[in-house]
Scaffold this motif. Sequence first.
Motif, mmCIF file in Angstrom:
data_model
loop_
_atom_site.group_PDB
_atom_site.id
_atom_site.type_symbol
_atom_site.label_atom_id
_atom_site.label_comp_id
_atom_site.label_asym_id
_atom_site.label_seq_id
_atom_site.Cartn_x
_atom_site.Cartn_y
_atom_site.Cartn_z
ATOM 1 N N UNK A 93 43.223 78.840 -0.897
ATOM 2 C CA UNK A 93 44.312 77.940 -1.586
ATOM 3 C C UNK A 93 44.079 76.703 -0.927
ATOM 4 N N UNK A 94 43.612 75.667 -1.812
ATOM 5 C CA UNK A 94 43.634 74.283 -1.353
ATOM 6 C C UNK A 94 44.993 73.658 -1.669
ATOM 7 N N UNK A 195 37.377 83.470 -3.596
ATOM 8 C CA UNK A 195 37.941 82.661 -4.587
ATOM 9 C C UNK A 195 38.470 81.259 -3.778
ATOM 10 N N UNK A 196 38.426 80.185 -4.543
ATOM 11 C CA UNK A 196 39.002 79.002 -4.025
ATOM 12 C C UNK A 196 39.929 78.361 -5.179
ATOM 13 N N UNK A 197 41.096 78.108 -4.752
ATOM 14 C CA UNK A 197 42.036 77.739 -5.777
ATOM 15 C C UNK A 197 42.878 76.205 -5.507
ATOM 16 N N UNK A 198 42.225 75.359 -6.079
ATOM 17 C CA UNK A 198 43.096 73.970 -6.011
ATOM 18 C C UNK A 198 44.169 73.630 -6.655
ATOM 19 N N UNK A 199 45.234 73.566 -5.925
ATOM 20 C CA UNK A 199 46.627 73.463 -6.510
ATOM 21 C C UNK A 199 46.951 72.097 -6.318
ATOM 22 N N UNK A 229 31.532 81.518 -4.805
ATOM 23 C CA UNK A 229 33.137 81.616 -4.836
ATOM 24 C C UNK A 229 33.494 81.227 -6.284
ATOM 25 N N UNK A 230 34.635 82.144 -6.689
ATOM 26 C CA UNK A 230 34.997 81.505 -7.949
ATOM 27 C C UNK A 230 36.216 80.418 -7.739
ATOM 28 N N UNK A 231 35.941 79.336 -8.217
ATOM 29 C CA UNK A 231 36.612 78.106 -8.046
ATOM 30 C C UNK A 231 37.423 77.850 -9.189
ATOM 31 N N UNK A 232 38.874 77.484 -9.066
ATOM 32 C CA UNK A 232 39.799 77.274 -10.096
ATOM 33 C C UNK A 232 40.593 76.007 -9.766
ATOM 34 N N UNK A 233 40.674 75.238 -10.604
ATOM 35 C CA UNK A 233 41.430 74.138 -10.696
ATOM 36 C C UNK A 233 42.788 74.216 -11.218
ATOM 37 N N UNK A 234 43.962 74.344 -10.397
ATOM 38 C CA UNK A 234 45.261 74.943 -11.039
ATOM 39 C C UNK A 234 46.272 73.641 -10.760
ATOM 40 N N UNK A 672 36.803 76.940 -13.272
ATOM 41 C CA UNK A 672 37.745 77.195 -14.200
ATOM 42 C C UNK A 672 38.922 76.241 -14.096
ATOM 43 N N UNK A 673 39.901 76.460 -15.049
ATOM 44 C CA UNK A 673 41.028 75.446 -14.992
ATOM 45 C C UNK A 673 42.222 76.274 -15.535
ATOM 46 N N UNK A 674 43.118 75.956 -14.909
ATOM 47 C CA UNK A 674 44.530 76.566 -15.399
ATOM 48 C C UNK A 674 45.787 75.672 -15.263
ATOM 49 N N UNK A 675 46.632 75.705 -16.012
ATOM 50 C CA UNK A 675 47.747 74.718 -15.752
ATOM 51 C C UNK A 675 49.189 75.518 -15.849
ATOM 52 N N UNK A 676 49.400 76.939 -15.876
ATOM 53 C CA UNK A 676 50.324 77.699 -15.824
ATOM 54 C C UNK A 676 50.096 78.851 -14.997
ATOM 55 N N UNK A 677 51.011 79.610 -14.290
ATOM 56 C CA UNK A 677 50.822 80.827 -13.566
ATOM 57 C C UNK A 677 50.254 81.777 -14.457
ATOM 58 N N UNK A 678 50.858 82.072 -15.832
ATOM 59 C CA UNK A 678 50.244 83.191 -16.842
ATOM 60 C C UNK A 678 48.773 82.841 -17.195
ATOM 61 N N UNK A 679 48.591 81.670 -17.292
ATOM 62 C CA UNK A 679 47.167 81.306 -17.644
ATOM 63 C C UNK A 679 46.006 81.494 -16.522
ATOM 64 N N UNK A 680 46.561 81.275 -15.415
ATOM 65 C CA UNK A 680 45.788 81.728 -14.240
ATOM 66 C C UNK A 680 45.704 83.151 -14.129
ATOM 67 N N UNK A 681 46.763 83.701 -14.121
ATOM 68 C CA UNK A 681 46.774 85.181 -14.027
ATOM 69 C C UNK A 681 45.865 85.831 -15.178
#
Length: 718
Positions: A93-94, A195-199, A229-234, A672-681
């Motif tokens: 988690x970044x 997984x890498x999640x940029x919060x 890795x699976x990368x997500x911009x949160x 990927x991109x998510x802006x809420x916890x439900x969308x990330x889940x």
Amino acid sequence: MGFLHGILLFGAAAFLIPLIIHLLNKRKVVTVRWGAMHLLHEVIRQRKRKMKIEQLLLLMIRIAIPIVLALCLARPVLTALRSLGLGSSSLVVMLDDSFSMRAPAAQTTLPGGTVLEQARQDVQNILTDLPSGSSAQVILSGGSPRKLMDKATTSLDLVPKQLSDVPSMSGPLAANDAFQAATSALKDAPNAAREVVIISDFQEADWKAIADGAALPALENLSKQEPKPQITFYRVGSDLAENLSIASADVSALVAAESQPIGMRVRIKNHGKRPWQDIPVQLEADGARLRTARVSLAPEGEAMLSFTHAFNKVGDHSLSVRIEGDSFADDNAFHSIVQVRNQLNVLLIDGKPGNEPLSGATDFLDIALEPHTVAAASLKDLIRTKKIDVRKIRNEDLRQQEVIIMADVQRLQGHTQNDIDKFVKEGGGLLIFAGPECDLDWYNREFFRKGEGLYPAAIKGQARADADEPAARILMQRFTHPSALYFNDARAGRLQDAEFRHWFEFVPQGDQTQRIFNLDRNVPLMIEKKYGRGRVIASATTANAEWSNLPLQPFFVPLMQRLTTYLATVGSAPAWQLVGSTIRLPLDKAELGSEFTLRDPTGQTQTLKSVKEGDSVFVQSPAISQPGIYQLQKTGTEKVSLLAFNIDGTESNLKALPVADIQKIAQRHDAAYADTLPSYQALDRTRRHGSELWQPLLIALLMLLFAEVLLQQHIARG
């Protein structure tokens, strides 16, 4: 299916070895006629069929052994187990913990909390959803990126606990450095699924250049790792769009004399779209409120205010300015420390004394450093100068001095050079002005000494602007050196008015030197070098009017005074530092092992102990996480040193990057991109994560080896 070490799959070609041996060992059948043979035909036929089956089975096992061994070494990754809840993963988690993350969170997500508190809560929920056996690491990305833990942990419940203890007042997000830290963390990941999640709140101040196409090499390298890795911009955000801040506050002098007025020029910025009326701006000295002024600000406008104050007691004093009115108060104050001294002793070494007024190499300096004394004014000068001919200098002349200024000195005698060398190493300041009398060969050979000597740079030669050419001028840019900050405002003086006809061409020594001012010919005018505990500044031009009209400019007096006071205080704490940095003060060797008490703005204390590193003794604190005035006191003494810390206001403009731009960055790097916890889940449930298969393959290999031995023994028994 993927492989961590795909090249090792070529080892499966070893299956040809048992196959070739089998084919070479086939024998030709020799027929021997025997009368009773017909009675055994049926038995031989059945036995021959059995032997063929056994030999074929043994061949298949021997062929399978190198193939399974190659697969095991290549570490295959199956990409369909996580959907069944069977695949562990390694999560990095970044987490953006920069200043802007302290803004109030959106009311729909965490009413009354900050964006960072919302992010911490989301991290906890993300960790809860990870399968058993997964590991996690957090990279705190604000300011200088750093790992939350020494290494990734599978005890996921420990991560939120450690996050809750981390302060959140770091500088702007350093995206590329943070991705480098994430890449390093992934190298030690125990699971193949990564997984890498940029919060982050994705402030424009941090991400705009990247959205516009600026390179992000660390992220490119991260996305090329195998397995990928699976990368997500949160994105976590705030509803706050309006904010006021103190963009800068410049003090007119770093050191002052008793009762000498100190000026503070304050710039207040409105980062929002609404106007503000009658905002109170308060000046505080040593914690006491002195006076209040009021300003009005247009949308996205700014205002300037000036205050003056005089301290009548020797020692460290705090000078602060504060505004009120908006809901995000963390950037509404600025603090600085002013040192009040009886006097500051400066030795002027004149390499070319003059018989006429203002004809000597140091005459203009003498006036600039003691203007009130020269003018016979009633005001007191902080600086006290002593002028001496370079040919008459003695060791005693250096005693009690804090700064030495050399002007147009041809060369130094050996004993004098050694005395000045020792003076600077022990914490003194040295300012060197060029001139026509300077022996360039000696400066390069003995004074510079290939970077080992006092002089900051090699001298390429002397340059000039001919009579038919325009004179060189100071390059106007944003100055960053402490002695030059005051001149970022044009009201401090138009530095570009100075004209230079002759100058030395320096050859800067990379990281060893820092440029203070540059000429518009792309050459340095003044450069600085650290030498022992002291500093050396070299000027490419003269201190008199022989090579330029610099001494004739109105700003020459404040410029020389600021350079001198800077050199005189390099061994003490700066006027202020940024939150996130540490307190590191040099001490005398006799103070090794001494204890100090550090008191923060809230009254909390901690004990620090001086340590030794090489030949240096110093006291150092952990990274400071809160702005304000700190007090450092040596145990058993009454002397208190004051230190000021301010936030980095780069992110005071809370405008976030548009969602479309965040998605553009994500798409560019296959993220990927998510802006809420439900969308990330939901995103996490739909994509597949990897699970390594080398463990079951190793078991299969052992079983094959065991089966090969048993079958070989069975065949041998016939």
